[in-house]
Design a protein around this motif. Structure first.
Motif, mmCIF file in Angstrom:
data_model
loop_
_atom_site.group_PDB
_atom_site.id
_atom_site.type_symbol
_atom_site.label_atom_id
_atom_site.label_comp_id
_atom_site.label_asym_id
_atom_site.label_seq_id
_atom_site.Cartn_x
_atom_site.Cartn_y
_atom_site.Cartn_z
ATOM 1 N N ALA A 72 0.832 -1.214 0.000
ATOM 2 C CA ALA A 72 0.000 0.000 0.000
ATOM 3 C C ALA A 72 0.862 1.258 0.000
ATOM 4 C CB ALA A 72 -0.934 -0.001 1.209
ATOM 5 N N HIS A 73 2.015 1.187 0.662
ATOM 6 C CA HIS A 73 2.912 2.348 0.741
ATOM 7 C C HIS A 73 4.051 2.275 -0.279
ATOM 8 C CE1 HIS A 73 1.321 4.372 4.315
ATOM 9 N NE2 HIS A 73 1.136 3.177 4.857
ATOM 10 N N ALA A 74 4.090 1.203 -1.106
ATOM 11 C CA ALA A 74 5.210 0.985 -2.038
ATOM 12 C C ALA A 74 6.530 1.117 -1.289
ATOM 13 C CB ALA A 74 5.145 1.982 -3.196
ATOM 14 N N LEU A 75 6.629 0.381 -0.178
ATOM 15 C CA LEU A 75 7.746 0.503 0.744
ATOM 16 C C LEU A 75 8.543 -0.797 0.825
ATOM 17 C CD1 LEU A 75 9.125 2.114 3.151
ATOM 18 C CD2 LEU A 75 7.530 0.854 4.625
ATOM 19 N N PRO A 76 9.857 -0.762 0.599
ATOM 20 C CA PRO A 76 10.677 -1.946 0.899
ATOM 21 C C PRO A 76 10.824 -2.040 2.413
ATOM 22 C CG PRO A 76 12.070 -0.152 0.135
ATOM 23 C CD PRO A 76 10.657 0.346 0.041
ATOM 24 N N LEU A 77 10.508 -3.204 2.967
ATOM 25 C CA LEU A 77 10.463 -3.321 4.423
ATOM 26 C C LEU A 77 11.838 -3.164 5.064
ATOM 27 C CD1 LEU A 77 9.033 -3.879 7.056
ATOM 28 C CD2 LEU A 77 9.044 -6.318 6.500
ATOM 29 N N ASN A 78 12.818 -3.884 4.556
ATOM 30 C CA ASN A 78 14.145 -3.828 5.185
ATOM 31 C C ASN A 78 15.065 -2.888 4.430
ATOM 32 O OD1 ASN A 78 14.151 -6.024 3.080
ATOM 33 N ND2 ASN A 78 16.338 -5.928 3.532
ATOM 34 N N ASP A 79 15.936 -2.225 5.178
ATOM 35 C CA ASP A 79 17.011 -1.472 4.550
ATOM 36 C C ASP A 79 18.069 -2.480 4.092
ATOM 37 O OD1 ASP A 79 15.780 0.972 5.011
ATOM 38 O OD2 ASP A 79 16.623 1.105 7.034
ATOM 39 N N ILE A 80 18.935 -2.082 3.168
ATOM 40 C CA ILE A 80 19.888 -3.012 2.563
ATOM 41 C C ILE A 80 20.778 -3.657 3.620
ATOM 42 C CG2 ILE A 80 21.839 -3.221 0.976
ATOM 43 C CD1 ILE A 80 20.593 -0.974 -0.671
ATOM 44 N N GLY A 81 20.696 -4.985 3.672
ATOM 45 C CA GLY A 81 21.534 -5.732 4.595
ATOM 46 C C GLY A 81 21.166 -5.595 6.058
ATOM 47 N N GLU A 82 20.007 -5.001 6.355
ATOM 48 C CA GLU A 82 19.635 -4.733 7.733
ATOM 49 C C GLU A 82 18.445 -5.595 8.164
ATOM 50 O OE1 GLU A 82 21.288 -2.866 9.850
ATOM 51 O OE2 GLU A 82 22.753 -2.427 8.266
ATOM 52 N N PRO A 83 18.382 -5.968 9.459
ATOM 53 C CA PRO A 83 17.259 -6.756 9.959
ATOM 54 C C PRO A 83 16.070 -5.868 10.316
ATOM 55 C CG PRO A 83 18.789 -6.363 11.734
ATOM 56 C CD PRO A 83 19.411 -5.739 10.489
ATOM 57 N N PHE A 84 14.943 -6.506 10.542
ATOM 58 C CA PHE A 84 13.791 -5.812 11.095
ATOM 59 C C PHE A 84 13.150 -6.724 12.130
ATOM 60 C CE2 PHE A 84 12.274 -8.068 7.337
ATOM 61 C CZ PHE A 84 11.140 -8.722 7.806
ATOM 62 N N LEU A 85 12.309 -6.149 12.981
ATOM 63 C CA LEU A 85 11.659 -6.911 14.038
ATOM 64 C C LEU A 85 10.143 -6.760 13.927
ATOM 65 C CD1 LEU A 85 12.094 -8.500 16.798
ATOM 66 C CD2 LEU A 85 11.637 -6.296 17.883
ATOM 67 N N VAL A 86 9.443 -7.877 14.065
ATOM 68 C CA VAL A 86 7.988 -7.863 14.109
ATOM 69 C C VAL A 86 7.571 -8.077 15.555
ATOM 70 C CG1 VAL A 86 5.860 -8.882 13.241
ATOM 71 C CG2 VAL A 86 7.897 -8.842 11.790
ATOM 72 N N THR A 87 6.737 -7.195 16.082
ATOM 73 C CA THR A 87 6.316 -7.290 17.473
ATOM 74 C C THR A 87 4.873 -6.831 17.607
ATOM 75 O OG1 THR A 87 6.946 -6.734 19.762
ATOM 76 C CG2 THR A 87 7.106 -4.965 18.126
ATOM 77 N N THR A 88 4.381 -6.834 18.836
ATOM 78 C CA THR A 88 3.002 -6.420 19.096
ATOM 79 C C THR A 88 2.969 -5.048 19.757
ATOM 80 O OG1 THR A 88 2.922 -7.410 21.313
ATOM 81 C CG2 THR A 88 2.349 -8.831 19.424
ATOM 82 N N GLY A 89 1.807 -4.442 19.726
ATOM 83 C CA GLY A 89 1.642 -3.154 20.394
ATOM 84 C C GLY A 89 1.900 -3.254 21.884
#
Length: 249
Positions: A148-165
């Protein structure tokens, strides 16, 4: 033998249904549709619409049932969830037993994907008798939000975390990551953070006709998103939203 198919149906757009999901729906003997009260009747309506659109089998039956409500007043969060899962599993077992004589294929249409922040697999393993379980993956709210935002989730070579509110509110910004995906936020946990340097991509009712999205600096949008979220919740009687936060130097 009893087989239970947990079929991911995406985030609200019937066109997100995969060919595998369509095939699984049509090979089921029984499809279960949970009802979550009048305030969330849209969710049952969508499942009915999907069945009406793709179901071609004349032998598949559809059974609806009222989903037990979790006791939000339970002080021990994990115990409250555990008790609720027991109640849901008992309801599934009773509904299946009343429509199938101990064998056949049962399908449940799962919002998003059954393996990501969804309890269907944990509940399924509490059924009595225990069925053979198969999973058909679906589009997640995270994928729909990024699209919807045309957004790549991760930056190059970087991790991301999925969590709850809840975890974000209680623990603050997680260590070691600059990108956080937040799901199952019953409120606005992003307002508990220092907004300095944070950017937000927020979306509600993703994939549905009433989809709402907003993005920008958290300091500028925090109050606006909170107000828009409350307004949408009052209008619909329910809301499902998620968001991505990125920390920028």
């Amino acid at each position: 033998m009893l087989t239970l198919s947990l079929i991911g149906i995406g985030c609200g757009d019937p066109e997100q249904l995969t060919r595998a999901a369509t095939r699984a729906i049509n090979t089921a003997d029984l499809i279960l549709i949970p009802r979550k009260g009048t305030a969330k009747s849209d969710l049952a309506d969508l499942r009915r619409t999907i069945c009406a659109d793709v179901l071609t089998s004349d032998t598949t039956r559809i059974a609806e049932f009222d989903l037990p409500v979790r006791d939000a007043a339970e002080a021990d969060y994990r115990k409250g969830v555990d008790d609720w899962h027991d109640a849901v599993a008992a309801t599934w077992s009773q509904t299946i037993a009343s429509h199938l004589a101990g064998e056949g294929k049962v399908a449940l249409l799962i919002w998003g994907d059954p393996s990501l922040y969804d309890s269907s697999l944990r509940i399924a393993r509490r059924l009595d008798p225990l069925p053979t379980i198969e999973v058909v993956p679906g589009i997640t709210s995270i994928q729909a939000l990024c699209a919807a935002h045309a957004l790549p989730l991760n930056d190059i070579g970087e991790p991301f975390l999925v969590t709850t509110g809840r975890r974000l509110r209680e623990g603050g910004w997680p260590q070691g990551v600059d990108t956080v995906v937040v799901v199952l936020d019953g409120g606005t946990a992003f307002q508990s953070l220092d907004p300095s340097g944070l950017h937000i991509w927020w979306g509600a009712y993703l994939g549905m006709p009433d989809q709402i999205i907003m993005s920008g600096a958290l300091a500028e949008l925090s109050a606006r998103i909170a107000a828009l979220r409350q307004e949408a919740r009052e209008r619909h009687g329910w809301i499902m939203d998620s968001y991505i936060l990125k920390r920028r130097p």
